[in-house]
Design a protein around this motif. Structure first.
Motif, PDB file in Angstrom:
ATOM      1  N   TYR A 152       2.481   5.126   4.263  1.00 31.26           N
ATOM      2  CA  TYR A 152       3.124   4.111   3.422  1.00 31.26           C
ATOM      3  C   TYR A 152       2.814   4.361   1.950  1.00 31.26           C
ATOM      4  O   TYR A 152       3.669   4.144   1.078  1.00 31.26           O
ATOM      5  CB  TYR A 152       2.687   2.705   3.816  1.00 31.26           C
ATOM      6  CG  TYR A 152       3.383   1.645   2.981  1.00 31.26           C
ATOM      7  CD1 TYR A 152       4.748   1.419   3.140  1.00 31.26           C
ATOM      8  CD2 TYR A 152       2.686   0.923   2.014  1.00 31.26           C
ATOM      9  CE1 TYR A 152       5.405   0.479   2.355  1.00 31.26           C
ATOM     10  CE2 TYR A 152       3.335  -0.015   1.232  1.00 31.26           C
ATOM     11  CZ  TYR A 152       4.702  -0.235   1.406  1.00 31.26           C
ATOM     12  OH  TYR A 152       5.352  -1.157   0.620  1.00 31.26           O
ATOM     13  N   PHE A 155       5.294   6.845   0.825  1.00 30.81           N
ATOM     14  CA  PHE A 155       6.611   6.218   0.721  1.00 30.81           C
ATOM     15  C   PHE A 155       6.720   5.394  -0.556  1.00 30.81           C
ATOM     16  O   PHE A 155       7.694   5.506  -1.309  1.00 30.81           O
ATOM     17  CB  PHE A 155       6.832   5.340   1.958  1.00 30.81           C
ATOM     18  CG  PHE A 155       8.213   4.770   2.097  1.00 30.81           C
ATOM     19  CD1 PHE A 155       9.257   5.523   2.608  1.00 30.81           C
ATOM     20  CD2 PHE A 155       8.470   3.456   1.744  1.00 30.81           C
ATOM     21  CE1 PHE A 155      10.534   4.988   2.753  1.00 30.81           C
ATOM     22  CE2 PHE A 155       9.736   2.909   1.877  1.00 30.81           C
ATOM     23  CZ  PHE A 155      10.769   3.680   2.387  1.00 30.81           C
ATOM     24  N   SER A 156       5.708   4.588  -0.836  1.00 29.89           N
ATOM     25  CA  SER A 156       5.767   3.699  -2.000  1.00 29.89           C
ATOM     26  C   SER A 156       5.598   4.452  -3.312  1.00 29.89           C
ATOM     27  O   SER A 156       6.064   4.001  -4.360  1.00 29.89           O
ATOM     28  CB  SER A 156       4.698   2.608  -1.878  1.00 29.89           C
ATOM     29  OG  SER A 156       3.401   3.157  -1.780  1.00 29.89           O
ATOM     30  N   LEU A 159       9.328   5.888  -3.889  1.00 33.07           N
ATOM     31  CA  LEU A 159      10.458   4.967  -3.973  1.00 33.07           C
ATOM     32  C   LEU A 159      10.069   3.686  -4.695  1.00 33.07           C
ATOM     33  O   LEU A 159       8.922   3.517  -5.120  1.00 33.07           O
ATOM     34  CB  LEU A 159      10.963   4.648  -2.559  1.00 33.07           C
ATOM     35  CG  LEU A 159      11.368   5.865  -1.716  1.00 33.07           C
ATOM     36  CD1 LEU A 159      11.717   5.433  -0.307  1.00 33.07           C
ATOM     37  CD2 LEU A 159      12.531   6.608  -2.349  1.00 33.07           C
ATOM     38  N   GLN A 160      11.024   2.785  -4.841  1.00 32.65           N
ATOM     39  CA  GLN A 160      10.810   1.518  -5.547  1.00 32.65           C
ATOM     40  C   GLN A 160      11.054   0.344  -4.602  1.00 32.65           C
ATOM     41  O   GLN A 160      11.689   0.484  -3.555  1.00 32.65           O
ATOM     42  CB  GLN A 160      11.747   1.423  -6.750  1.00 32.65           C
ATOM     43  CG  GLN A 160      11.564   2.552  -7.761  1.00 32.65           C
ATOM     44  CD  GLN A 160      12.528   2.437  -8.916  1.00 32.65           C
ATOM     45  OE1 GLN A 160      12.918   1.337  -9.316  1.00 32.65           O
ATOM     46  NE2 GLN A 160      12.909   3.575  -9.489  1.00 32.65           N
ATOM     47  N   ASP A 161      10.520  -0.830  -4.987  1.00 36.30           N
ATOM     48  CA  ASP A 161      10.755  -2.074  -4.243  1.00 36.30           C
ATOM     49  C   ASP A 161      10.444  -1.900  -2.764  1.00 36.30           C
ATOM     50  O   ASP A 161      11.227  -2.273  -1.879  1.00 36.30           O
ATOM     51  CB  ASP A 161      12.205  -2.541  -4.410  1.00 36.30           C
ATOM     52  CG  ASP A 161      12.579  -2.772  -5.865  1.00 36.30           C
ATOM     53  OD1 ASP A 161      11.682  -3.090  -6.661  1.00 36.30           O
ATOM     54  OD2 ASP A 161      13.766  -2.629  -6.201  1.00 36.30           O
ATOM     55  N   CYS A 162       9.268  -1.336  -2.474  1.00 33.44           N
ATOM     56  CA  CYS A 162       8.932  -0.967  -1.103  1.00 33.44           C
ATOM     57  C   CYS A 162       8.272  -2.124  -0.346  1.00 33.44           C
ATOM     58  O   CYS A 162       7.561  -2.952  -0.929  1.00 33.44           O
ATOM     59  CB  CYS A 162       8.005   0.245  -1.084  1.00 33.44           C
ATOM     60  SG  CYS A 162       8.776   1.732  -1.750  1.00 33.44           S
ATOM     61  N   SER A 163       8.495  -2.138   0.955  1.00 33.47           N
ATOM     62  CA  SER A 163       7.837  -3.090   1.848  1.00 33.47           C
ATOM     63  C   SER A 163       7.708  -2.440   3.217  1.00 33.47           C
ATOM     64  O   SER A 163       8.342  -1.424   3.497  1.00 33.47           O
ATOM     65  CB  SER A 163       8.639  -4.392   1.953  1.00 33.47           C
ATOM     66  OG  SER A 163       9.930  -4.139   2.491  1.00 33.47           O
ATOM     67  N   TYR A 164       6.859  -3.031   4.061  1.00 29.53           N
ATOM     68  CA  TYR A 164       6.757  -2.524   5.432  1.00 29.53           C
ATOM     69  C   TYR A 164       6.776  -3.697   6.403  1.00 29.53           C
ATOM     70  O   TYR A 164       6.466  -4.833   6.043  1.00 29.53           O
ATOM     71  CB  TYR A 164       5.503  -1.670   5.636  1.00 29.53           C
ATOM     72  CG  TYR A 164       4.188  -2.368   5.393  1.00 29.53           C
ATOM     73  CD1 TYR A 164       3.561  -3.103   6.404  1.00 29.53           C
ATOM     74  CD2 TYR A 164       3.556  -2.280   4.158  1.00 29.53           C
ATOM     75  CE1 TYR A 164       2.351  -3.734   6.185  1.00 29.53           C
ATOM     76  CE2 TYR A 164       2.349  -2.906   3.927  1.00 29.53           C
ATOM     77  CZ  TYR A 164       1.756  -3.623   4.947  1.00 29.53           C
ATOM     78  OH  TYR A 164       0.556  -4.252   4.720  1.00 29.53           O
ATOM     79  N   TYR A 174       9.428   1.194   7.249  1.00 31.54           N
ATOM     80  CA  TYR A 174       9.276   1.020   5.810  1.00 31.54           C
ATOM     81  C   TYR A 174      10.670   0.858   5.209  1.00 31.54           C
ATOM     82  O   TYR A 174      11.640   1.430   5.692  1.00 31.54           O
ATOM     83  CB  TYR A 174       8.628   2.246   5.160  1.00 31.54           C
ATOM     84  CG  TYR A 174       7.318   2.704   5.733  1.00 31.54           C
ATOM     85  CD1 TYR A 174       6.399   1.804   6.267  1.00 31.54           C
ATOM     86  CD2 TYR A 174       6.987   4.058   5.720  1.00 31.54           C
ATOM     87  CE1 TYR A 174       5.184   2.243   6.782  1.00 31.54           C
ATOM     88  CE2 TYR A 174       5.780   4.509   6.221  1.00 31.54           C
ATOM     89  CZ  TYR A 174       4.888   3.605   6.759  1.00 31.54           C
ATOM     90  OH  TYR A 174       3.688   4.044   7.261  1.00 31.54           O
ATOM     91  N   ARG A 175      10.704   0.101   4.130  1.00 35.80           N
ATOM     92  CA  ARG A 175      11.980  -0.113   3.437  1.00 35.80           C
ATOM     93  C   ARG A 175      11.752   0.058   1.947  1.00 35.80           C
ATOM     94  O   ARG A 175      10.756  -0.408   1.395  1.00 35.80           O
ATOM     95  CB  ARG A 175      12.491  -1.521   3.740  1.00 35.80           C
ATOM     96  CG  ARG A 175      13.830  -1.866   3.117  1.00 35.80           C
ATOM     97  CD  ARG A 175      14.299  -3.192   3.685  1.00 35.80           C
ATOM     98  NE  ARG A 175      15.547  -3.650   3.084  1.00 35.80           N
ATOM     99  CZ  ARG A 175      16.259  -4.664   3.558  1.00 35.80           C
ATOM    100  NH1 ARG A 175      15.850  -5.319   4.633  1.00 35.80           N
ATOM    101  NH2 ARG A 175      17.383  -5.019   2.968  1.00 35.80           N
ATOM    102  N   GLY A 176      12.666   0.747   1.281  1.00 37.12           N
ATOM    103  CA  GLY A 176      12.541   0.959  -0.147  1.00 37.12           C
ATOM    104  C   GLY A 176      13.877   1.270  -0.776  1.00 37.12           C
ATOM    105  O   GLY A 176      14.901   1.386  -0.086  1.00 37.12           O
TER     106      GLY A 176
END
Length: 381
Positions: A152, A155-156, A159-164, A174-176
């Motif tokens: 993670y 990933f963060s 990328l930007q505006d990341c969450s898990y 994970y989302r970004g």
């Protein structure tokens, strides 16, 4: 190996995947695929232009076929299996590429099955950032036991505006948001990506430098099994053709050329990073003219009875799963490409029971040397 079928139900319908295996532990669909598909069906209004990365056998591509503009995978086997399963279901072909190739620069969404190697994950994210020229949602998922915090963090960082997510059925996503990189950095004057950069990892063997791309097994050193083989390689008749299946960085085959400089070498691998690494190392060591590097499944396409020597450290994993099936396939195909009287030199983990299979395929099987972990075996056809 033979084929198996695996059926699974999703929010987009029920599908059946055909895959080359008889090992039921290697099923091509898991809870991480399910998590991604459920999330996409609930939270995103389709159609979208979707890039899929690292799909296995089409587990994601089939449900999302109408929206998918490209399947990116560094494994030729996975690209081929996905294409075959799409065809079996009567679906249109999806453009396919490795991370080294050109692919669409304007997806709305990128859906990633997280690869085994953290370095490979970072490398793929960096390539996506350098290519994509619009804001794109990135969804990446894997089984939680294989995702320590470093994944993670990677990933963060990229990328930007990341969450898990929370863990569901032992899977996590994970989302970004991917913001496009500078056009000057991403593209050459002709609009083509410049990917054949210097492989980032390097190691030394006997005073010769080897380099590897992320995603190559043991990319920053000679793995202990291969070192054991190279340091104890027996004296053999001078071969005309040496074959190195599953070549990785190319160290086994290219070191064999150091011993037999008049020989030719065919090095094969399923992995695009391995192919690019071996090609680079053959050039840098001055062996490009006598080395042919082929991306294929093990030794598919190599003529039977053509090789004098096969040198090999066969894998015994597929992804995170231990499977002797893969090693046995390497042995079977190595035997097929050898001429009568040819030699097969391989190093294996001592815990793996290949002995009976080797004796079925070769006239002579000799254990030349062992240590606490490895056996060096020389077979003659």
């Amino acid at each position: 190996m033979g084929n198996m079928n695996y059926s699974y139900a999703t929010a987009f319908g029920t599908f059946t995947l055909k895959y080359e295996s008889q090992d039921k532990s290697l099923r091509p669909y898991d809870a991480a695929d399910e998590y991604l598909l459920n999330l996409i069906s609930k939270e995103f209004e389709l159609p979208h232009k979707i890039l899929i990365v690292n799909d296995r056998c089409g587990a994601l591509s089939l449900p999302l076929a109408d929206q998918t503009i490209c399947h990116i995978n560094d494994s030729l086997m996975e690209l081929e299996d996905t294409a075959e399963n799409l065809s079996v279901h009567g679906m249109k072909a999806i453009p396919a590429a490795s991370v080294f190739d050109s692919f669409p620069r304007d997806p709305d969404m990128v859906v990633i099955k997280i690869p085994k190697s953290l370095d490979h994950f970072r490398f793929q994210l960096e390539k996506l950032k350098s290519r994509i020229q619009r804001d794109s949602v990135i969804m990446a998922a894997g089984m939680s036991r294989y995702l320590p915090d470093s994944y993670y963090s990677c990933f963060s960082e990229e990328l930007q505006d990341c969450s898990y997510s929370r863990i569901e059925k032992k899977a996590r996503y994970y989302r970004g948001l991917l913001k496009p990189a500078s056009l000057d950095l991403a593209l050459s004057d002709k609009g083509q990506t410049q990917d054949r950069i210097l492989p980032p990892a390097s190691f030394d063997f006997e005073g010769r430098e080897y380099r590897s791309y992320p995603g190559v097994f043991s990319m920053s050193k000679v793995d202990p099994g291969s070192r054991f083989l190279l340091e104890n390689m027996p004296d053999l008749p001078v071969p005309n053709l040496i074959v190195d299946p599953g070549c990785g960085s190319g160290v086994l085959g290219l070191e064999a050329l150091q011993r037999w400089p008049e020989a030719r070498l065919i090095a094969t691998d399923d992995s695009a990073p391995a192919i690019e690494s071996t090609r680079y190392n053959a050039r840098s060591l001055g062996r490009e003219e006598q080395t042919e590097v082929i991306q294929t499944r093990i030794l598919r396409g190599i003529p039977e009875g053509s090789a004098d020597l096969v040198i090999c450290n066969p894998p015994f994993h597929r992804g995170h799963t231990i499977s002797m099936e893969t090693g046995i396939a390497f042995i079977r195909e190595s035997a097929a490409v050898l001429r009568e009287g040819g030699y097969f030199a391989l190093v294996v983990n001592r815990t793996l029971g290949y002995s009976n299979f080797l004796k079925d395929k070769f006239q002579r099987v000799n254990i030349l040397k062992q240590n606490s972990k490895y056996s060096l075996i020389l077979c003659r056809k």
